[in-house]
Scaffold this motif. Structure first.
Motif, PDB file in Angstrom:
ATOM      1  N   ASP A 121       0.681  -1.133  -0.071  1.00 53.17           N
ATOM      2  CA  ASP A 121       0.024  -0.117   0.129  1.00 53.17           C
ATOM      3  C   ASP A 121       0.762   1.317   0.108  1.00 53.17           C
ATOM      4  O   ASP A 121       0.486   2.218  -0.774  1.00 53.17           O
ATOM      5  CB  ASP A 121      -1.136  -0.087   1.262  1.00 53.17           C
ATOM      6  N   ARG A 122       1.974   1.277   0.748  1.00 56.60           N
ATOM      7  CA  ARG A 122       2.601   2.132   0.976  1.00 56.60           C
ATOM      8  C   ARG A 122       3.404   2.694  -0.361  1.00 56.60           C
ATOM      9  O   ARG A 122       3.611   3.822  -1.000  1.00 56.60           O
ATOM     10  CB  ARG A 122       3.995   2.137   2.012  1.00 56.60           C
ATOM     11  N   THR A 123       3.610   1.598  -1.183  1.00 60.35           N
ATOM     12  CA  THR A 123       4.381   1.821  -2.652  1.00 60.35           C
ATOM     13  C   THR A 123       3.363   2.315  -3.749  1.00 60.35           C
ATOM     14  O   THR A 123       3.772   3.169  -4.369  1.00 60.35           O
ATOM     15  CB  THR A 123       4.754   0.462  -3.152  1.00 60.35           C
ATOM     16  N   PHE A 168      16.838  -6.448   0.552  1.00 56.50           N
ATOM     17  CA  PHE A 168      15.877  -7.412   0.665  1.00 56.50           C
ATOM     18  C   PHE A 168      14.952  -7.196   1.468  1.00 56.50           C
ATOM     19  O   PHE A 168      13.743  -7.944   1.539  1.00 56.50           O
ATOM     20  CB  PHE A 168      16.632  -8.810   1.135  1.00 56.50           C
ATOM     21  N   ASN A 169      15.144  -6.107   2.560  1.00 54.27           N
ATOM     22  CA  ASN A 169      14.112  -5.725   3.648  1.00 54.27           C
ATOM     23  C   ASN A 169      12.921  -5.234   3.177  1.00 54.27           C
ATOM     24  O   ASN A 169      11.951  -5.514   3.780  1.00 54.27           O
ATOM     25  CB  ASN A 169      14.834  -5.248   4.762  1.00 54.27           C
ATOM     26  N   TYR A 170      13.050  -4.410   2.215  1.00 58.94           N
ATOM     27  CA  TYR A 170      11.814  -3.718   1.410  1.00 58.94           C
ATOM     28  C   TYR A 170      11.908  -3.668  -0.104  1.00 58.94           C
ATOM     29  O   TYR A 170      12.221  -2.936  -0.836  1.00 58.94           O
ATOM     30  CB  TYR A 170      11.747  -2.180   1.923  1.00 58.94           C
ATOM     31  N   PRO A 171      11.827  -5.172  -0.562  1.00 62.01           N
ATOM     32  CA  PRO A 171      12.343  -5.440  -1.942  1.00 62.01           C
ATOM     33  C   PRO A 171      11.415  -4.495  -2.978  1.00 62.01           C
ATOM     34  O   PRO A 171      11.805  -4.258  -3.783  1.00 62.01           O
ATOM     35  CB  PRO A 171      11.809  -6.758  -2.022  1.00 62.01           C
ATOM     36  N   ASN A 173       9.141  -1.579  -1.847  1.00 66.86           N
ATOM     37  CA  ASN A 173       9.135  -0.146  -1.331  1.00 66.86           C
ATOM     38  C   ASN A 173      10.270   0.474  -1.943  1.00 66.86           C
ATOM     39  O   ASN A 173      10.509   1.607  -2.435  1.00 66.86           O
ATOM     40  CB  ASN A 173       8.659  -0.062   0.040  1.00 66.86           C
ATOM     41  N   GLU A 174      11.471   0.027  -1.416  1.00 67.53           N
ATOM     42  CA  GLU A 174      12.776   0.761  -1.511  1.00 67.53           C
ATOM     43  C   GLU A 174      13.234   0.581  -2.856  1.00 67.53           C
ATOM     44  O   GLU A 174      13.958   1.649  -3.306  1.00 67.53           O
ATOM     45  CB  GLU A 174      13.988   0.103  -0.562  1.00 67.53           C
ATOM     46  N   THR A 175      12.742  -0.465  -3.504  1.00 70.85           N
ATOM     47  CA  THR A 175      13.316  -0.350  -5.231  1.00 70.85           C
ATOM     48  C   THR A 175      12.486   0.592  -5.866  1.00 70.85           C
ATOM     49  O   THR A 175      13.000   1.538  -6.663  1.00 70.85           O
ATOM     50  CB  THR A 175      13.294  -2.061  -5.774  1.00 70.85           C
ATOM     51  N   LEU A 294      13.231  -3.291  17.099  1.00 72.13           N
ATOM     52  CA  LEU A 294      12.892  -4.609  16.604  1.00 72.13           C
ATOM     53  C   LEU A 294      11.634  -4.626  15.650  1.00 72.13           C
ATOM     54  O   LEU A 294      11.484  -5.806  15.293  1.00 72.13           O
ATOM     55  CB  LEU A 294      12.309  -5.239  17.986  1.00 72.13           C
ATOM     56  N   GLU A 295      11.336  -3.547  15.091  1.00 73.70           N
ATOM     57  CA  GLU A 295      10.324  -3.681  14.126  1.00 73.70           C
ATOM     58  C   GLU A 295      11.019  -4.472  12.943  1.00 73.70           C
ATOM     59  O   GLU A 295      12.234  -4.094  12.465  1.00 73.70           O
ATOM     60  CB  GLU A 295       9.955  -2.137  13.563  1.00 73.70           C
ATOM     61  N   PHE A 296      10.146  -5.450  12.243  1.00 71.50           N
ATOM     62  CA  PHE A 296      10.863  -6.344  11.198  1.00 71.50           C
ATOM     63  C   PHE A 296      12.057  -6.986  11.869  1.00 71.50           C
ATOM     64  O   PHE A 296      13.034  -7.062  11.218  1.00 71.50           O
ATOM     65  CB  PHE A 296      10.746  -5.588   9.949  1.00 71.50           C
ATOM     66  N   GLN A 299      15.411  -5.170  11.083  1.00 76.73           N
ATOM     67  CA  GLN A 299      16.080  -5.320   9.911  1.00 76.73           C
ATOM     68  C   GLN A 299      15.429  -4.164   8.957  1.00 76.73           C
ATOM     69  O   GLN A 299      15.100  -4.197   7.791  1.00 76.73           O
ATOM     70  CB  GLN A 299      15.754  -6.788   9.052  1.00 76.73           C
ATOM     71  N   ARG A 300      15.765  -2.958   9.473  1.00 75.85           N
ATOM     72  CA  ARG A 300      15.432  -1.641   8.744  1.00 75.85           C
ATOM     73  C   ARG A 300      16.529  -0.686   9.055  1.00 75.85           C
ATOM     74  O   ARG A 300      17.428  -0.736   9.778  1.00 75.85           O
ATOM     75  CB  ARG A 300      14.486  -1.016   9.386  1.00 75.85           C
ATOM     76  N   CYS A 301      16.930  -0.288   7.834  1.00 78.72           N
ATOM     77  CA  CYS A 301      18.234   0.826   7.811  1.00 78.72           C
ATOM     78  C   CYS A 301      18.044   1.786   8.884  1.00 78.72           C
ATOM     79  O   CYS A 301      18.974   2.354   9.504  1.00 78.72           O
ATOM     80  CB  CYS A 301      18.370   1.144   6.450  1.00 78.72           C
ATOM     81  N   THR A 302      16.618   2.065   9.214  1.00 78.46           N
ATOM     82  CA  THR A 302      16.375   3.144  10.065  1.00 78.46           C
ATOM     83  C   THR A 302      16.225   2.507  11.406  1.00 78.46           C
ATOM     84  O   THR A 302      15.965   3.283  12.486  1.00 78.46           O
ATOM     85  CB  THR A 302      15.165   4.000   9.631  1.00 78.46           C
ATOM     86  N   ALA A 303      16.374   1.481  12.089  1.00 80.81           N
ATOM     87  CA  ALA A 303      16.415   0.954  13.211  1.00 80.81           C
ATOM     88  C   ALA A 303      17.181   1.417  14.143  1.00 80.81           C
ATOM     89  O   ALA A 303      18.348   1.934  13.766  1.00 80.81           O
ATOM     90  CB  ALA A 303      16.439  -0.577  13.037  1.00 80.81           C
ATOM     91  N   CYS A 457      13.583   6.057  15.348  1.00 75.88           N
ATOM     92  CA  CYS A 457      13.982   6.619  14.065  1.00 75.88           C
ATOM     93  C   CYS A 457      12.939   6.109  13.009  1.00 75.88           C
ATOM     94  O   CYS A 457      12.689   4.803  12.891  1.00 75.88           O
ATOM     95  CB  CYS A 457      15.256   6.228  13.739  1.00 75.88           C
ATOM     96  N   ARG A 458      12.890   6.985  11.855  1.00 74.54           N
ATOM     97  CA  ARG A 458      11.979   6.522  10.504  1.00 74.54           C
ATOM     98  C   ARG A 458      12.199   6.962   9.542  1.00 74.54           C
ATOM     99  O   ARG A 458      12.791   8.146   9.126  1.00 74.54           O
ATOM    100  CB  ARG A 458      10.640   6.816  11.147  1.00 74.54           C
ATOM    101  N   ARG A 459      12.097   6.456   8.340  1.00 76.39           N
ATOM    102  CA  ARG A 459      12.213   7.037   7.197  1.00 76.39           C
ATOM    103  C   ARG A 459      10.938   8.042   6.805  1.00 76.39           C
ATOM    104  O   ARG A 459      10.826   8.920   6.368  1.00 76.39           O
ATOM    105  CB  ARG A 459      12.486   5.912   5.932  1.00 76.39           C
ATOM    106  N   GLY A 460       9.889   7.380   7.092  1.00 72.94           N
ATOM    107  CA  GLY A 460       8.527   7.937   6.839  1.00 72.94           C
ATOM    108  C   GLY A 460       8.224   8.897   7.496  1.00 72.94           C
ATOM    109  O   GLY A 460       8.827   9.120   8.734  1.00 72.94           O
TER     110      GLY A 460
HETATM  111  O1  G3H Z   1      14.780   0.507   6.180  1.00 77.65           O
HETATM  112  C1  G3H Z   1      14.042   1.395   5.857  1.00 77.65           C
HETATM  113  C2  G3H Z   1      12.411   1.422   5.442  1.00 77.65           C
HETATM  114  O2  G3H Z   1      12.192   2.406   4.236  1.00 77.65           O
HETATM  115  C3  G3H Z   1      11.638   1.557   6.514  1.00 77.65           C
HETATM  116  O3  G3H Z   1      10.660   2.705   6.408  1.00 77.65           O
HETATM  117  O4  G3H Z   1      11.702   3.912   8.553  1.00 77.65           O
HETATM  118  O5  G3H Z   1       9.575   4.519   7.481  1.00 77.65           O
HETATM  119  O6  G3H Z   1       9.586   2.217   8.614  1.00 77.65           O
HETATM  120  P1  G3H Z   1      10.225   3.290   7.831  1.00 77.65           P
END
Ligand code: G3H
Length: 516
Positions: A121-123, A168-171, A173-175, A294-296, A299-303, A457-460
């Motif tokens: 949905d986000r994509t 791989f973690n957001y194959p 959305n991030e692509t 710990l979200e996912f 495995q988030r770059c923003t964790a 921290c978050r990207r969104g």
């Molecule tokens: O790894 C980063 C992703 O785009 C996750 O997005 O930080 O908004 O949850 P988010």
């Protein structure tokens, strides 16, 4: 409800508008989720992915080059409104694929079913918002401007062939957050799918093939070194959109023979810290840090990947953090409200176990119940305290459920940590008082690219600029920034000598660029 059959089209790839099926070497796609049948434990095979040859990646490059045709191709010369029609057609065709995408992604990378659906949905929203922003950019481009004796018009133009490699973690959305802006700005693209999480993109190939002119988008898969090496060494790639490790990014860029000609948009490693100041609301900080780390499964770059707590509250904070982690649900990704799920990367749980062992051998303790326990590909979150700079976990990006915690007494310790870190993506500050927080904000503003107050921290949301300093990123992504990142300003300008020609061209409507 969540069962899937082996995916039949795993060997498909897309070159020059044709969905082809690879008949040669391939590798199985194995789920990280272990099943039991009559006492036997096994990892289901979800399908195969193709190990394409460099001949195929070369074909993809030739197709993308031909479609771009040095900027004179149908796609880069197409009016923006028409390009938007193609994109809109694409969105309509992929909307019905949400369920198959979500199921495949869940089984491939262990992400919770609901998070897979959210990613889809986000994509879709990202594409819609990109379309709206592009229309604004076009309106800006339609303006005729004046400075001194100059009359001019500025538009954003494409840069060429884009190689796009997502993680791989957001194959999806991030692509797509790189691919869609790259395409819509008139570039053509080659996408190399990630090693894990590639099957879930394949149901979309037909929609790509039907919605875009041949060669505009090409999607391939295989061993990166084999298929991407020759493509990048050709010097024919103009933009690299890459999300992954620093070492792979450096390796790719260094192979390009004229890397000053290569526009790079990179999302790399991060080690975002949370700073819990003495005045923090401990319960809120613990809750946000647990989810942020710990979200996912982290495995988030923003964790959140390191927590620093003021010594006066460290005991209370650790207690609250362990309570929060205790309350998280561990299980299979289809279970409702599940947080901790199997990890997809081969050897990852053992690698995380070694990180924990290293810290423990150097004086840290695992302070939460069951921390670091392993069952198949599940790794139960481990809170490590006290962590110091002799331990590997201090510097290495864990990208998984290990939570290092350190205590501090003076603000200078935090500043020193940030300055000496290789990373500079984001940080979180937890405090109930603006006195200390204000000071820290001003210091961090020149160390990281986003400071989150009393939140993880978050990207969104994707409207916000997403970037990083040092080894964390290059280029800025957000819905509006990405359109600029994947294009270049081009202008037509005239002084008193060219003014008549400028106006005559406008009047006659003979240019697709110089027009109102
Ligand atoms: O790894 C980063 C992703 O785009 C996750 O997005 O930080 O908004 O949850 P988010």
């Amino acid at each position: 409800k969540f069962r899937i059959d082996k995916y039949k089209d795993g060997l498909n790839y897309l070159i020059n508008g044709q969905v082809l099926t690879w008949q040669d070497k391939n590798a199985p796609v194995i789920s990280p989720i272990l099943l039991q049948d009559k006492g036997r434990t096994y990892a289901p095979v979800l399908g195969e992915y193709p190990l394409l040859d460099n001949h195929e990646s070369w074909q993809a490059l030739q197709a993308a080059k031909k479609a771009y045709d040095a900027g004179n191709g149908l796609w880069p010369q197409m009016p923006v409104s028409e390009r938007l029609n193609h994109l809109q057609q694409f969105v309509q065709s992929i909307k019905p694929l949400k369920e198959i995408f979500s199921l495949l992604e869940m089984w491939e990378i262990g992400k919770s079913y609901l998070d897979c659906r959210d990613e889809f949905d986000r994509t879709i929203k990202y594409i819609g918002d990109t379309i709206d922003n592009l229309m604004l950019l076009e309106e800006e481009g339609d303006l005729i401007n004046r400075v001194d004796k100059y009359i001019f018009q500025v538009r954003r133009r494409p840069l060429g062939v884009c190689l796009c490699m997502g993680p791989f973690n957001y194959p999806l959305n991030e692509t797509f957050a790189m691919l869609i802006p790259a395409l819509i700005m008139g570039n053509t693209a080659i996408v190399k799918l990630p090693r894990y999480g590639s099957l879930c993109t394949l149901p979309l190939l037909e929609a790509f093939a039907r919605s875009f002119p041949p060669g505009v988008i090409n999607i391939i898969n295989g061993e990166g070194e084999k298929i991407i090496g020759p493509v990048i060494r050709s010097g024919e790639i103009d933009l690299l959109g890459f999300i992954g490790s620093v070492s792979v990014a450096t390796h790719l860029i260094n192979q390009h023979p004229g890397n000053n000609r290569l526009r790079t948009i990179l999302g790399l490693e991060a080690k975002n810290p949370a700073f819990i100041l003495a005045e923090a609301d401990i319960d809120l900080a613990a809750k946000e840090c647990a989810l942020g780390a710990l979200e996912f499964n982290g495995q988030r770059c923003t964790a959140i990947k390191h927590i620093w707590v003021h010594e006066s509250i460290v005991d209370k904070f650790l207690e609250a953090l362990c309570r929060e982690i205790d309350s998280l649900k561990t299980g299979m990704p289809w279970e409702e409200n599940v947080n901790i799920t199997p990890l997809p990367e081969e050897g990852k749980v053992e690698w995380l176990g070694k990180l924990v062992e290293d810290a423990v051998s150097k004086g840290a303790a695992v302070i939460n119940k069951g921390g670091g326990e392993i069952a198949g590909n599940l790794f139960y979150p481990a809170v490590l305290f006290p962590v110091n700079n002799n331990m590997k976990i201090y510097d290495i990006e864990q990208f998984g459920p290990v939570i290092p915690v350190s205590s501090f007494s003076r603000l200078e310790e935090l500043v020193n940590y940030m300055i000496t870190s290789d990373y500079g993506q984001q940080a979180s500050i937890f405090s109930q008082s603006g006195d200390k927080a204000g000071l820290l904000i001003d210091i961090l503003a020149n160390q990281v690219a986003r400071i989150n107050l009393n939140a993880q921290c978050r990207r969104g949301p994707d409207e916000l600029p997403f970037t990083g300093r040092k080894d964390s990123a290059e280029g800025t992504l957000s819905i509006s920034d990405a359109l600029r990142t994947f294009s270049i300003s081009s202008l037509v300008v005239a002084n008193e000598y060219g003014r008549d020609l400028f106006l005559d061209t406008l009047k006659k409507g003979k240019s697709k660029f110089l027009k109102i």
